[in-house]
Scaffold this motif. Structure first.
Motif, PDB file in Angstrom:
ATOM      1  N   TYR A  60      -6.009  -0.033  -6.939  1.00 32.17           N
ATOM      2  CA  TYR A  60      -4.800   0.535  -5.823  1.00 32.17           C
ATOM      3  C   TYR A  60      -5.378   1.008  -4.646  1.00 32.17           C
ATOM      4  O   TYR A  60      -5.086   0.853  -3.556  1.00 32.17           O
ATOM      5  N   GLU A  61      -6.800   1.788  -4.714  1.00 32.89           N
ATOM      6  CA  GLU A  61      -7.263   2.282  -3.590  1.00 32.89           C
ATOM      7  C   GLU A  61      -7.725   1.291  -2.664  1.00 32.89           C
ATOM      8  O   GLU A  61      -7.643   1.337  -1.577  1.00 32.89           O
ATOM      9  N   ALA A  62      -8.453   0.154  -3.294  1.00 32.31           N
ATOM     10  CA  ALA A  62      -9.175  -0.885  -2.595  1.00 32.31           C
ATOM     11  C   ALA A  62      -8.178  -1.635  -1.798  1.00 32.31           C
ATOM     12  O   ALA A  62      -8.207  -1.864  -0.491  1.00 32.31           O
ATOM     13  N   ASN A  63      -6.806  -1.825  -2.388  1.00 37.85           N
ATOM     14  CA  ASN A  63      -5.794  -2.497  -1.936  1.00 37.85           C
ATOM     15  C   ASN A  63      -4.968  -1.787  -0.448  1.00 37.85           C
ATOM     16  O   ASN A  63      -4.825  -2.198   0.442  1.00 37.85           O
ATOM     17  N   ALA A  64      -5.197  -0.417  -0.904  1.00 36.53           N
ATOM     18  CA  ALA A  64      -4.566   0.269   0.252  1.00 36.53           C
ATOM     19  C   ALA A  64      -5.599   0.532   1.483  1.00 36.53           C
ATOM     20  O   ALA A  64      -4.922   0.215   2.623  1.00 36.53           O
ATOM     21  N   GLU A  65      -6.820   0.515   1.241  1.00 37.74           N
ATOM     22  CA  GLU A  65      -7.627   0.467   2.359  1.00 37.74           C
ATOM     23  C   GLU A  65      -7.687  -0.860   2.967  1.00 37.74           C
ATOM     24  O   GLU A  65      -7.757  -0.982   4.392  1.00 37.74           O
ATOM     25  N   CYS A  83       1.744   5.140   9.329  1.00 36.26           N
ATOM     26  CA  CYS A  83       2.014   4.371   8.080  1.00 36.26           C
ATOM     27  C   CYS A  83       0.762   4.508   7.143  1.00 36.26           C
ATOM     28  O   CYS A  83       1.093   4.239   5.883  1.00 36.26           O
ATOM     29  N   GLN A  84      -0.372   4.434   7.659  1.00 37.21           N
ATOM     30  CA  GLN A  84      -1.684   4.467   6.844  1.00 37.21           C
ATOM     31  C   GLN A  84      -1.433   5.832   5.789  1.00 37.21           C
ATOM     32  O   GLN A  84      -2.125   5.719   4.825  1.00 37.21           O
ATOM     33  N   ASN A  85      -0.782   6.749   6.483  1.00 38.37           N
ATOM     34  CA  ASN A  85      -0.819   8.138   5.556  1.00 38.37           C
ATOM     35  C   ASN A  85       0.322   7.732   4.366  1.00 38.37           C
ATOM     36  O   ASN A  85      -0.037   8.173   3.352  1.00 38.37           O
ATOM     37  N   GLY A  86       1.130   6.928   4.732  1.00 34.13           N
ATOM     38  CA  GLY A  86       2.292   6.627   3.687  1.00 34.13           C
ATOM     39  C   GLY A  86       1.510   5.772   2.570  1.00 34.13           C
ATOM     40  O   GLY A  86       1.931   5.816   1.461  1.00 34.13           O
ATOM     41  N   VAL A  87       0.843   4.691   3.012  1.00 33.61           N
ATOM     42  CA  VAL A  87       0.049   3.703   2.196  1.00 33.61           C
ATOM     43  C   VAL A  87      -0.840   4.381   1.131  1.00 33.61           C
ATOM     44  O   VAL A  87      -0.701   4.338  -0.053  1.00 33.61           O
ATOM     45  N   ARG A  88      -1.300   5.601   1.689  1.00 34.76           N
ATOM     46  CA  ARG A  88      -2.271   6.377   0.731  1.00 34.76           C
ATOM     47  C   ARG A  88      -1.571   7.157  -0.050  1.00 34.76           C
ATOM     48  O   ARG A  88      -1.760   7.441  -1.333  1.00 34.76           O
ATOM     49  N   ASN A  89      -0.492   7.609   0.179  1.00 31.54           N
ATOM     50  CA  ASN A  89       0.300   8.142  -0.470  1.00 31.54           C
ATOM     51  C   ASN A  89       1.059   7.335  -1.776  1.00 31.54           C
ATOM     52  O   ASN A  89       1.071   8.021  -2.876  1.00 31.54           O
ATOM     53  N   ILE A  90       1.450   6.266  -1.250  1.00 26.83           N
ATOM     54  CA  ILE A  90       1.886   5.218  -2.538  1.00 26.83           C
ATOM     55  C   ILE A  90       0.702   4.902  -3.367  1.00 26.83           C
ATOM     56  O   ILE A  90       0.789   4.916  -4.620  1.00 26.83           O
ATOM     57  N   ALA A  91      -0.630   4.773  -2.962  1.00 28.41           N
ATOM     58  CA  ALA A  91      -1.676   4.448  -3.847  1.00 28.41           C
ATOM     59  C   ALA A  91      -1.862   5.585  -4.793  1.00 28.41           C
ATOM     60  O   ALA A  91      -2.107   5.379  -5.838  1.00 28.41           O
TER      61      ALA A  91
END
Length: 334
Positions: A182-187, A160-168
């Motif tokens: 967006y990058e900070a929220n994803a992290e 899922c963490q890869n998917g979240v990065r894709n979304i960011a």
């Protein structure tokens, strides 16, 4: 795998899962003929809050993806889950004409090979200039015990963490001015997903059993790949699949062989088969969530679980999946 329901279903807003789109009046007007108020929430929903005045609107195609997008977008975007409360994301299809109306959105986030309407919509909306974000980009599916090319990666908190990065990355293309946010929220959210993974690992490490039986469709095989749990189901990966008598008999024999005391079921599906299995082998029933259905209240099979329609991915795991697995795998802490 691509599955479509044989019957078309009405699309409705999940007003508890977003801000009202008053600030996106043109979009609301365009969708008025296809999407109505969610009957479970009334006209105003039960979430309250300020009306949406974000400059950008992004549509997500099922509950897990919706939560990933809202976690990353924060206050900068209105994020809307197209799947109505109570509907199963794998089984739901939009009404004719809905996709055409979505071309007024700024972004569309989808899962490839999850359902054919999503793949078709992504291609069509990209041609219309909408920023299309494939949450699964770069994630390799695999041939699981349940199906070839198993696409249920979001059941793995690490993947899922890869998917979240894709979304960011995708929503930063829509709104580059807030790319750092967006990058900070994803992290930050990925740290939560990592914590869920570690909680899952701890349950498996202290488990007395390594096998579970799921009496509904099997979308959980990524747990086998990540955590080594053996998952057995008499049903395939589609909610429309049916179990044969031979399949049921084989599962009953496995339950007896491994001394399994519980049958688990997808909270978004009918639980008749799970109930029949449990009764036949004198087992108890526990809920599981593939994070494909939002429910306001108790599922059809009431095991004492009460869900909230705005639960996110972490809620589904901590309120449903991890407690049920802890019990089913005999991993309760003393």
């Amino acid at each position: 795998m691509k599955t479509d329901s044989k019957t078309e279903r009405s699309v409705s807003w999940n007003l508890t899962r977003r801000k009202a789109l008053a600030g996106a009046g043109g979009l609301v007007a365009g969708l008025a003929g296809c999407i109505g108020d969610d009957p479970q929430n009334g006209n105003g929903g039960n979430g309250g809050g300020d009306e949406g005045d974000s400059e950008f609107t992004v549509f997500a195609t099922m509950p897990a993806v919706w939560d990933f997008v809202r976690q990353v977008a924060g206050e900068h975007m209105d994020v809307i889950d197209l799947v109505p409360v109570g509907e199963h994301g794998h089984d739901w299809n939009p009404e004719p004409g809905t996709v055409e109306d979505l071309d007024r959105a700024d972004g569309f986030v989808y899962l490839r090979d999850f359902s054919s309407w999503q793949d078709d919509a992504a291609e069509q909306l990209e041609d219309e200039g909408v920023v299309v974000i494939e949450a699964s980009e770069g994630i390799e599916f695999f041939d699981s015990p349940a199906e070839d090319n198993d696409e249920h990666w979001w059941m793995d908190p690490i993947e899922c963490q890869n998917g979240v990065r894709n979304i960011a990355d995708g929503i930063s293309e829509i709104d580059p001015d807030h790319a750092d946010d967006y990058e900070a929220n994803a992290e930050r959210f990925n740290e939560e997903l990592q914590a869920v993974h570690e909680e899952f690992e701890a349950i498996v490490e202290r488990a007395q059993l390594n096998e579970i039986v799921v009496g509904t469709h099997d979308s959980f095989q990524w747990w086998n790949r990540r955590y080594g749990i053996d998952i057995y189901s008499p049903v395939g990966t589609s909610p429309d699949d049916a179990a044969s008598p031979q399949d049921v008999q084989e599962i009953e024999e496995l339950i007896e062989e491994f001394d399994i005391g519980h049958v688990l079921y997808d909270v978004g599906e009918p639980a008749t088969l799970a109930e029949d299995l449990a009764n036949e082998v004198d087992a108890k029933i526990l809920p599981l969530s593939p994070v494909e259905t939002q429910i306001d209240g108790s599922p059809d099979l009431d095991t004492g679980l009460r869900m909230e329609s705005d639960w996110g991915y972490v809620d589904h795991f901590r309120e449903i999946n991890l407690p049920s697995l802890e019990t089913a795998l005999q991993a309760e802490e003393n």
